[in-house]
Design an enzyme around this catalytic site. Sequence first.
Site, short mmCIF file in Angstrom:
data_model
loop_
_atom_site.label_atom_id
_atom_site.label_comp_id
_atom_site.label_asym_id
_atom_site.label_seq_id
_atom_site.Cartn_x
_atom_site.Cartn_y
_atom_site.Cartn_z
N SER A 146 49.68 9.11 64.37
CA SER A 146 51.02 8.55 64.34
C SER A 146 51.92 9.30 65.32
CB SER A 146 51.61 8.65 62.94
OG SER A 146 52.99 8.34 62.92
N TYR A 160 53.62 13.83 55.55
CA TYR A 160 52.93 12.75 56.27
C TYR A 160 52.74 13.14 57.73
CZ TYR A 160 52.22 8.31 58.69
OH TYR A 160 51.73 7.32 59.51
#
Length: 255
Positions: A146, A160
């Site tokens: 990501s 995350y």
Amino acid sequence: MKFDDLAGKTVLVTGSSTGIGAAVARAFGAQGARVAVHGNSSLAAAEEVAAAIRAAGGEAVVLQADLRDLGECGRLVRDAQAAFGRLDILVNNAGGVVARKPIRDVEDELYQSIVELNARSVFGCSRAALPFMEAQGGGAIVSTTSLAARNGGGGRSVLYAASKGFVSTFTRGLAKEVARFGIRVNAVAPGVIDKPNKDATTPSHQLEASIRQTPMRRTGTVEECVGAYLYLASEEAASFVTGQIIEVNGGMIMP
């Protein structure tokens, strides 16, 4: 978009019942690959993805596993290999924000859930796939990281972002370790992508702020991520590409 060498290849796409994973699974099916569609709690959606692949003339099986568990990671990979007799491509896509909280308020259980889903699953599935790929003389692993791995993530998503940082570093390190076996290891780093249930983990004001920071001034679609996965999986197109991360983020972060 056609990658002829993907026809007949066997592919396991984790987290492929919805979102980017579902789009990637369908795209591999359209290339003529045999696809293992993975789901955990969304098996009905995984069945729909597999049905779409079969309806288009492809071959697909649905496999269930909770990839927060290393034993389940190994079983899933073994089941996928057994279903088709080999495993050419592993797409480590399972993951998610899970929940947003300031670090001081993160319970042990939430920490474990985020790290296990995003980091442990990539390690577990990759480790299980390597013996099969080595025995075959090669293969490709493509993981989903990501842009959060580079910018620390949006508000209250430190864990995350950190877990995706693991995925990016793991990708580069594993690529060095297994290159001699003919195994290529790469990753795709999506930016702000419009996918199901995004509102559940991303407040509207945060999404709007991210769009303003994106030069293209919009979110991406799951279909716009697909090409990067196919390219990295294709031996013909990317035979000298390993240890790389392709950014698909509308220009929000540039190398």
